[in-house]
Design a protein around this motif. Sequence first.
Motif, PDB file in Angstrom:
ATOM      1  N   VAL A  45      12.773  -2.656  -7.950  1.00 30.58           N
ATOM      2  CA  VAL A  45      13.680  -1.384  -8.224  1.00 30.58           C
ATOM      3  C   VAL A  45      14.905  -1.229  -7.246  1.00 30.58           C
ATOM      4  CG1 VAL A  45      13.074  -0.549 -10.442  1.00 30.58           C
ATOM      5  CG2 VAL A  45      12.816   0.646  -7.844  1.00 30.58           C
ATOM      6  N   PHE A  46      15.931  -1.116  -8.055  1.00 29.41           N
ATOM      7  CA  PHE A  46      17.364  -1.437  -6.528  1.00 29.41           C
ATOM      8  C   PHE A  46      17.110   0.316  -5.925  1.00 29.41           C
ATOM      9  CE2 PHE A  46      21.236   0.597  -5.464  1.00 29.41           C
ATOM     10  CZ  PHE A  46      21.197  -0.117  -4.460  1.00 29.41           C
ATOM     11  N   ALA A  47      16.886   1.437  -6.899  1.00 33.03           N
ATOM     12  CA  ALA A  47      16.096   2.584  -6.647  1.00 33.03           C
ATOM     13  C   ALA A  47      15.014   3.536  -6.952  1.00 33.03           C
ATOM     14  CB  ALA A  47      17.411   3.644  -7.156  1.00 33.03           C
ATOM     15  N   TRP A  48      14.169   3.933  -6.208  1.00 32.14           N
ATOM     16  CA  TRP A  48      13.415   4.601  -6.516  1.00 32.14           C
ATOM     17  C   TRP A  48      13.401   6.198  -6.363  1.00 32.14           C
ATOM     18  CZ3 TRP A  48       9.119   1.286  -4.999  1.00 32.14           C
ATOM     19  CH2 TRP A  48       8.450   1.626  -3.641  1.00 32.14           C
ATOM     20  N   VAL A  49      12.486   7.138  -7.322  1.00 32.45           N
ATOM     21  CA  VAL A  49      12.405   8.374  -5.893  1.00 32.45           C
ATOM     22  C   VAL A  49      11.352   8.297  -5.383  1.00 32.45           C
ATOM     23  CG1 VAL A  49      12.121  10.682  -7.121  1.00 32.45           C
ATOM     24  CG2 VAL A  49      13.107   9.126  -8.116  1.00 32.45           C
ATOM     25  N   TYR A  50      11.640   8.651  -4.409  1.00 35.06           N
ATOM     26  CA  TYR A  50      10.739   8.254  -3.138  1.00 35.06           C
ATOM     27  C   TYR A  50       9.524   9.260  -3.185  1.00 35.06           C
ATOM     28  CZ  TYR A  50       8.677   8.128   1.452  1.00 35.06           C
ATOM     29  OH  TYR A  50       7.738   8.500   3.186  1.00 35.06           O
ATOM     30  N   MET A  51       7.770   9.058  -3.049  1.00 26.66           N
ATOM     31  CA  MET A  51       7.601  10.244  -3.323  1.00 26.66           C
ATOM     32  C   MET A  51       6.866  10.048  -1.388  1.00 26.66           C
ATOM     33  SD  MET A  51       4.858   8.316  -6.471  1.00 26.66           S
ATOM     34  CE  MET A  51       5.177   9.156  -7.565  1.00 26.66           C
ATOM     35  N   PHE A  87       1.008  -1.391  -0.119  1.00 23.59           N
ATOM     36  CA  PHE A  87       0.136   0.008  -0.290  1.00 23.59           C
ATOM     37  C   PHE A  87       0.766   1.337  -0.488  1.00 23.59           C
ATOM     38  CE2 PHE A  87      -3.016  -3.392   2.049  1.00 23.59           C
ATOM     39  CZ  PHE A  87      -3.781  -3.331   1.352  1.00 23.59           C
ATOM     40  N   ASN A  88       1.688   1.637  -0.607  1.00 27.97           N
ATOM     41  CA  ASN A  88       3.123   2.673  -0.905  1.00 27.97           C
ATOM     42  C   ASN A  88       2.263   3.530  -1.619  1.00 27.97           C
ATOM     43  OD1 ASN A  88       3.737   1.943  -3.109  1.00 27.97           O
ATOM     44  ND2 ASN A  88       4.965   0.695  -1.644  1.00 27.97           N
ATOM     45  N   ARG A  89       2.558   4.668  -1.917  1.00 31.95           N
ATOM     46  CA  ARG A  89       2.389   5.322  -2.195  1.00 31.95           C
ATOM     47  C   ARG A  89       2.184   5.465  -4.025  1.00 31.95           C
ATOM     48  NH1 ARG A  89       1.062  10.299  -0.095  1.00 31.95           N
ATOM     49  NH2 ARG A  89       0.770   9.857   1.708  1.00 31.95           N
ATOM     50  N   ARG A  90       3.780   4.502  -4.215  1.00 31.27           N
ATOM     51  CA  ARG A  90       3.910   4.268  -5.492  1.00 31.27           C
ATOM     52  C   ARG A  90       2.807   3.589  -6.047  1.00 31.27           C
ATOM     53  NH1 ARG A  90       7.013   6.388  -9.622  1.00 31.27           N
ATOM     54  NH2 ARG A  90       9.184   7.236  -8.732  1.00 31.27           N
ATOM     55  N   VAL A 143       0.545  -6.771  -6.898  1.00 28.70           N
ATOM     56  CA  VAL A 143       0.466  -7.084  -6.281  1.00 28.70           C
ATOM     57  C   VAL A 143       1.248  -6.257  -4.813  1.00 28.70           C
ATOM     58  CG1 VAL A 143       0.609  -9.171  -4.677  1.00 28.70           C
ATOM     59  CG2 VAL A 143       0.646  -9.304  -6.767  1.00 28.70           C
ATOM     60  N   ARG A 144       2.388  -6.278  -5.105  1.00 24.46           N
ATOM     61  CA  ARG A 144       3.498  -5.438  -4.800  1.00 24.46           C
ATOM     62  C   ARG A 144       4.900  -4.382  -5.286  1.00 24.46           C
ATOM     63  NH1 ARG A 144       4.889 -10.249  -2.086  1.00 24.46           N
ATOM     64  NH2 ARG A 144       2.925 -10.770  -1.237  1.00 24.46           N
ATOM     65  N   MET A 145       5.138  -3.777  -4.693  1.00 24.58           N
ATOM     66  CA  MET A 145       5.941  -2.624  -5.596  1.00 24.58           C
ATOM     67  C   MET A 145       7.091  -2.317  -4.273  1.00 24.58           C
ATOM     68  SD  MET A 145       3.497   0.090  -7.771  1.00 24.58           S
ATOM     69  CE  MET A 145       5.264   0.309  -9.024  1.00 24.58           C
ATOM     70  N   GLY A 146       8.416  -1.864  -4.433  1.00 20.21           N
ATOM     71  CA  GLY A 146       9.221  -2.320  -3.786  1.00 20.21           C
ATOM     72  C   GLY A 146      10.645  -2.035  -4.041  1.00 20.21           C
ATOM     73  N   ALA A 147      11.489  -1.166  -3.477  1.00 18.89           N
ATOM     74  CA  ALA A 147      12.724  -0.464  -3.744  1.00 18.89           C
ATOM     75  C   ALA A 147      13.585  -1.110  -2.564  1.00 18.89           C
ATOM     76  CB  ALA A 147      12.992   0.725  -4.144  1.00 18.89           C
ATOM     77  N   LEU A 148      14.911  -1.055  -2.943  1.00 12.93           N
ATOM     78  CA  LEU A 148      16.023  -0.746  -1.883  1.00 12.93           C
ATOM     79  C   LEU A 148      16.066   0.411  -0.978  1.00 12.93           C
ATOM     80  CD1 LEU A 148      17.774  -3.082  -0.204  1.00 12.93           C
ATOM     81  CD2 LEU A 148      19.515  -2.309  -1.643  1.00 12.93           C
ATOM     82  N   THR A 149      16.208   1.179  -1.995  1.00 11.12           N
ATOM     83  CA  THR A 149      17.242   2.436  -2.128  1.00 11.12           C
ATOM     84  C   THR A 149      16.228   3.186  -2.184  1.00 11.12           C
ATOM     85  OG1 THR A 149      18.653   2.848  -3.556  1.00 11.12           O
ATOM     86  CG2 THR A 149      19.658   2.003  -2.098  1.00 11.12           C
ATOM     87  N   ARG A 150      16.586   4.897  -1.522  1.00 12.63           N
ATOM     88  CA  ARG A 150      15.938   5.660  -2.357  1.00 12.63           C
ATOM     89  C   ARG A 150      16.562   6.966  -3.433  1.00 12.63           C
ATOM     90  NH1 ARG A 150      12.779   8.395   2.674  1.00 12.63           N
ATOM     91  NH2 ARG A 150      11.221   6.583   3.087  1.00 12.63           N
ATOM     92  N   TYR A 151      16.657   6.488  -4.562  1.00 10.99           N
ATOM     93  CA  TYR A 151      17.075   7.502  -5.765  1.00 10.99           C
ATOM     94  C   TYR A 151      17.142   9.550  -4.959  1.00 10.99           C
ATOM     95  CZ  TYR A 151      19.164   8.517 -10.147  1.00 10.99           C
ATOM     96  OH  TYR A 151      19.824   9.178 -11.457  1.00 10.99           O
TER      97      TYR A 151
END
Length: 242
Positions: free
Chosen positions: A230-236, A55-58, A69-77
């Motif tokens: 994704v390894f990194a995403w732009v955090y919202m 349930f994240n903003r992405r 189902v799910r969306m995830g990232a390890l780090t914030r870009y």
Amino acid sequence: MSDMASSREWIRSLTDLLFPRLCCGCGERLALGEQLVCSRCQLSLPLETNHDWDFNRRKALWIDHERLVRMGALTRYQRGNVASELVRSLKFRRHYLLGEWMGRTAVQLLRHTNLFEGVEVLVPIPLTRQRRFLRGFNQAEAIARGMASELGIPVRTDVLRRIYDRESQTHFTLAQRLENADHVFALQSDSDLAQRHVMVVDDVMTTGTTMLGAIEALEAVPTVRISTFVFAWVYMPAAAHI
Ligand SMILES: [Zn+2]
């Protein structure tokens, strides 16, 4: 230490002196026991702390995609942070082993969350044949291979084909490019993905247009479930107008 071991150490130190190994994050010299990324960069990885992958903003942006189902990232870009430097090294220095390291590290650090639960197949975002040839490898596939070695599940590169390369569409107008975004990928083989839980893998997510194109192509498979990593995403941030 035996003579053999000490001479091996000596040769390694000498090789290090002549051909210094550099950290893929900060460019500083790696210490003798370090591989690819120095311990200081590893400790300063800007880790994503919100582990609510369901349930994240992405994901909220793509609520109408019911198979997601799910969306995830390890780090914030963020431009200039360690995550962005690693992505840059991977892409432009063509560092395949770094990609595998990123995938392995992601699974090791996120295994305690539910991100990979039930995922059966990893599908890296493909490059066009031309770009893959020019770069020598697909950075998303390198990450997926690293993840697969930890998760013990297969990587499928025969599922999606990239038709357009947005980066090379400079002769199109912006409107044409946006229109094309839906048709960047084609489903190549869907024979055995029905009812499977597929995780689409890429190195970085900014606007998310590329990932969305892949999701929409996969949605043609009946009853497939889709997660993304994704390894990194732009955090919202919470204040973002979405
Ligand atoms: Zn470093």
